[in-house]
Design an enzyme around this catalytic site. Sequence first.
Site, PDB file in Angstrom:
ATOM      1  N   CYS A  82       0.826  -1.210   0.000  1.00 13.13           N
ATOM      2  CA  CYS A  82       0.000   0.000   0.000  1.00 13.13           C
ATOM      3  C   CYS A  82       0.865   1.267   0.000  1.00 13.13           C
ATOM      4  CB  CYS A  82      -0.970  -0.048   1.181  1.00 13.13           C
ATOM      5  SG  CYS A  82      -2.288   1.156   1.013  1.00 13.13           S
ATOM      6  N   HIS A 172      -3.609  -5.260   0.300  1.00 14.41           N
ATOM      7  CA  HIS A 172      -3.100  -5.759   1.589  1.00 14.41           C
ATOM      8  C   HIS A 172      -3.137  -7.294   1.641  1.00 14.41           C
ATOM      9  CE1 HIS A 172      -2.760  -1.931   3.780  1.00 14.41           C
ATOM     10  NE2 HIS A 172      -3.704  -1.536   2.949  1.00 14.41           N
TER      11      HIS A 172
END
Length: 513
Positions: A82, A172
């Site tokens: 991320c 994620h």
Amino acid sequence: MDNETIIVLDFGGQYNQLIARRVRECGVYCEVRSYKTPIEEIRKAAPKGIIFTGGPNSVYDEKSPHIGKEIFELGIPILGICYGAQIIAYTLGGKVDSCSVSEYGKTETFYDKSGVIFGAVKDLPDSAVSWMSHTDFVSQIPEGFRITAHTKNCPAAAFENSERKLYAVQFHPEVNHTQHGLGMLDSFVRNVCGCKCDWNMKNYAKTAIEQIRDKVGAGKVLLALSGGVDSSVACALLSKAVGAQLTCVFVDHGFMRKNEGDEVEKAFKDWDVNFIRVDASDRFIGKLEGVSDPETKRKTIGEEFIRVFEDEAKKIGKVDFLVQGTIYPDVIESGTGDAAVIKSHHNVGGLPDRVDFKEIIEPLRMLFKDEVRKLGTELGLPDYLVWRQPFPGPGLAIRIIGEITREKLEILRDADLIFREEIANAHLDRDINQYFAVLTNNRSVGVMGDGRTYDYTLALRGVTTSDFMTADFARIPYEVLEKVSIRIVNEVKHINRICYDITSKPPATIEWE
Ligand code: XMP
């Protein structure tokens, strides 16, 4: 470091501990450190791989966490997640922009399985759901990289430079919602970092025992045993390491649950440790006479605990080491990086600062709670200690509203035991994270047989939670509550009414006081 290690560099994301836990699930020891960790320290630690976490910032914010280019020159494999992916792109000459449509939640993701990480994930389909949470995206990858995954709105959902061993994913993988996420992390640590993945509690115990022996030598060690999971496991470990050099002091303040003191004593009696059970109930109950204010109760108990502990320590004589049951979430929350300190943690009874000792030993400092439990089992502790729910230091004293008397303690102990028995009979004991009874100071009118009663109201509390900082009330089936209610009013004198606490935290707290 002795183990093969992955270092998670913390850029302030919310899933940082989770990443470390997942890597450990892959069988590799993993530590979370601040993104500000000096490069020399990282070089010295010689990790097999580094993971950059997510974070709430934009790389273009001046105040947002950044990292120097040198880390990419170490030759250590890096995976950016991320914000971590964006920081790789930004630092190495790519571009990051605001998304026209930010992605949040489950997102269909298309994988190029010729990529090093994705190619080795067993049964990974061409497209699967990943968990996204971002408002910026990498609009241009740095030179030398290639894209290995995309989504409808994110052209570079993953990119890599396999020669330099640099990898990045916008989603994620550590979150359960990402299908095959654990496989991706496993692929990174195994195939990219070359880890053997043999870290487990058996090896941990062996290494920890050797380290403790080295440190302690012929010294004397003291441990305050509460009977809770952490201090019990610490005790078991120390006992295997230094045996009779260890003295465990179990201060029984008289506010333990039914049979609890005996259970703790029984569990440790046959171990090779000096076990001292101090029955200090008269001392504590005496100090609390006439006290009904919750904070005064807590402070009085905390102080008295330290006094009793000090008295015992003096009797033992010169102690070189004091053991504390600090665990890894305490260490992380006390500040690896920029995250605010959420709360200061207190071990059993607080640390007696006037006891004469040389050093503190914290043998569980690098373990998560579930790992502490596994270690306990590995060391041979019984299930009833290893799977014990949290119990506050002041014990039942803060579960009796108003003034504490011996009679009220007996009533609460009996009622609480029935509640715990029925939860266990319904096989709910591992689903509900904490459950207990509270003796309120309220009395009401009831009828029993043909007679009028005027007795106490008991409250039952059950919560589900992962961190005990927020909690939801547990949806205990009515049939179970009914059984508990019938048994308690029939078997425990002076309770004629029972309520179930249906507030969450916040706005309530888990304990009533
Ligand atoms: P609250 O009531 O603050 O409780 O929502 C959160 C968790 O902490 C436990 N607790 C304590 N644990 N010493 C402890 O070791 C204490 O003084 C203490 N007070 C609360 C509580 O049981 C719950 O798990």
